[in-house]
Scaffold this active site. Structure first.
Site, PDB file in Angstrom:
ATOM      1  N   GLY A  12       0.783  -1.232   0.083  1.00 30.54           N
ATOM      2  CA  GLY A  12       0.122   0.089  -0.209  1.00 30.54           C
ATOM      3  C   GLY A  12       0.767   1.105   0.097  1.00 30.54           C
ATOM      4  O   GLY A  12       1.207   1.791   1.117  1.00 30.54           O
ATOM      5  N   GLN A  50       7.019  -8.866 -47.975  1.00 34.13           N
ATOM      6  CA  GLN A  50       8.163  -7.900 -47.460  1.00 34.13           C
ATOM      7  C   GLN A  50       7.537  -6.934 -46.257  1.00 34.13           C
ATOM      8  O   GLN A  50       8.089  -7.022 -45.563  1.00 34.13           O
ATOM      9  CB  GLN A  50       8.421  -7.014 -48.397  1.00 34.13           C
ATOM     10  CG  GLN A  50       9.459  -7.497 -49.658  1.00 34.13           C
ATOM     11  CD  GLN A  50       9.783  -6.515 -50.706  1.00 34.13           C
ATOM     12  OE1 GLN A  50       9.560  -5.287 -50.729  1.00 34.13           O
ATOM     13  NE2 GLN A  50      10.560  -6.885 -51.543  1.00 34.13           N
ATOM     14  N   GLU A  91       4.452   1.326 -11.191  1.00 29.52           N
ATOM     15  CA  GLU A  91       5.918   1.066 -10.855  1.00 29.52           C
ATOM     16  C   GLU A  91       6.574   2.333 -11.381  1.00 29.52           C
ATOM     17  O   GLU A  91       7.818   1.971 -11.790  1.00 29.52           O
ATOM     18  CB  GLU A  91       6.334  -0.348 -11.239  1.00 29.52           C
ATOM     19  CG  GLU A  91       5.402  -1.499 -10.923  1.00 29.52           C
ATOM     20  CD  GLU A  91       5.657  -1.759  -9.330  1.00 29.52           C
ATOM     21  OE1 GLU A  91       6.532  -1.068  -8.526  1.00 29.52           O
ATOM     22  OE2 GLU A  91       4.881  -2.828  -8.779  1.00 29.52           O
ATOM     23  N   THR A 113       0.564   3.844  -3.312  1.00 30.21           N
ATOM     24  CA  THR A 113      -0.213   5.197  -3.998  1.00 30.21           C
ATOM     25  C   THR A 113      -1.590   5.374  -2.911  1.00 30.21           C
ATOM     26  O   THR A 113      -2.193   4.246  -2.765  1.00 30.21           O
ATOM     27  CB  THR A 113      -0.539   4.180  -5.319  1.00 30.21           C
ATOM     28  OG1 THR A 113       0.700   3.964  -5.870  1.00 30.21           O
ATOM     29  CG2 THR A 113      -1.187   5.375  -6.309  1.00 30.21           C
TER      30      THR A 113
END
Length: 390
Positions: free
Chosen positions: A129, A286, A370, A131
């Site tokens: 915990g 291609q 993160e 954020t």
């Protein structure tokens, strides 16, 4: 499986075994149902203890019966799990890097004995915990408070976008000691192990996600929650605690992004080889070969980065800024590879029958959590110039 520079040629027997075990686990227990789980927005909770039985949680930690595998083996494990789905890797990554790691590094022996065996086995689930609703990229401004009260603390505040919180047994909550407390660490950020069945704790799920749907994501509401003094991590204070945990998690994310890319590439290459238009496989054109070449180059670049990170981490020379570079580069590359692979599958690419669109949706979250892509750019910018732009 793509390994264009033969980077895995020198893997140890243990590294190969862990990679094989994880790949086999994903093929047997994740891939068959992952499309339906993504549509339903469900995490397969039966996998929690199954992954524990295979030592997928914190296997690179050295304590008790934890296997203490190499950092390369740990990276390969997370690569294979994320090739299955980012939600599965996130479950293991949070459990190991964000909960077990700080208990291992900064906890008391009593805390280690209480939690590490159960977390390693999957008998207990943890969450991290940090954020808050108003504090994402600037976690140091957190508003969660810990007010001293007798032989413990009263915690109040809200954490959000917390992986595992709806199914967690323990939350590692970071809060600020009341500024007015008569303590040497008044105003400092500290970590607390909060059991989620305590009075005043709620962990509601976040609904309506269009990404990371195979992940239990929620909030942690703390309303005057009493925890004993023994619940506080004794050996770390300030932002060093949560940021060091994030470095561990970002290392795993950089490896996991390779798994996303590899699965998307293999899916697209197989499809292009089998799919015929104008009387020949589209892989013979291609345009499609150029896409495969670009994807293979991005994957190989990303693989080279994480194998080097593993070497640095193993010998204790890894810097957080180097992890930021790898997280930033590899997740951005995964975003691009997933999108290109989806294009190659045409209309079929938007269904859950194929993995690229699901990976593409998931990686939008990985690009953000993160540390956002932009934040990692600023971390690198400060390291390169000596000037902080925060």
């Amino acid at each position: 499986m793509l390994d264009y520079l033969d980077l895995q040629a020198d893997l140890s027997g243990e590294d190969q075994m862990i990679r094989h075990t994880a790949r086999e686990f994903v093929a047997e227990h994740v891939t068959p149902d992952i499309g339906a789980l993504f549509e339903d927005g469900r995490f397969p909770e039966t996998l929690v203890t199954r992954m524990g039985e295979l030592d997928f949680y914190g296997p690179n930690l050295d304590w008790g019966d934890l296997p203490n595998v190499s950092e390369t083996a740990y990276g390969l494990l997370l690569q294979e799990l994320e090739a299955g789905d980012s939600g599965v890797r996130s479950m293991a990554s949070v459990q190991g890097a964000l909960v077990m790691y700080p208990i291992h590094e900064y906890g008391s022996e009593a805390q280690r004995e209480r939690w590490l065996p159960d977390l390693a086995s999957g008998e207990a689930v943890g969450c991290f915990g940090l954020t808050e609703p108003e504090h994402g990229s600037d976690p140091a401004s957190m508003e969660t408070t810990a007010t001293p009260d007798g032989d413990g603390f009263r915690l109040s505040g809200t954490k959000t976008w917390i992986t595992n919180s709806p199914i967690a047994d323990v939350a590692l909550v970071w809060g600020r000691i009341d500024d007015d407390a008569d303590r040497d660490d008044a105003g400092e950020i500290r970590g607390f192990l909060v059991e989620t069945d305590l009075d005043g704790v709620e962990t509601p799920a976040i609904d309506g996600k269009l990404s990371m749907r195979v992940s239990e994501t929620g909030q942690i509401h703390l309303q005057d929650v009493f925890v004993p003094a023994e619940a506080m991590l004794p050996d770390v204070q300030g932002m060093k605690g949560p940021l060091s945990c994030l470095t561990q998690a970002r290392y795993g994310i950089a490896w996991g992004a390779v798994g996303v890319m590899r699965d998307c590439f293999e899916t697209a290459r197989e499809y292009a080889t089998d799919r015929e238009q104008f009387d020949r496989p589209i892989a013979a054109t291609q345009l499609q070969q150029e896409k495969l070449a670009e994807m293979a180059t991005k994957i190989t670049t990303s693989q080279t980065l994480v194998f080097r990170l593993a070497e640095l981490k193993e010998r204790g020379d890894l810097r957080p800024q180097q992890v930021s570079m790898a997280k930033r580069q590899n997740v951005r590359a995964a975003r691009e590879v997933a999108r290109t692979a989806r294009e190659m599958l045409g209309g079929n690419g938007i269904t859950t029958d194929y993995s690229p669109m699901r990976h593409l949706a998931n990686v939008e979250t990985v690009y953000t959590y993160e540390g956002t892509h932009d934040i990692h750019s600023l971390i690198l910018g400060e390291d390169l110039t000596g000037f902080s732009a925060f």
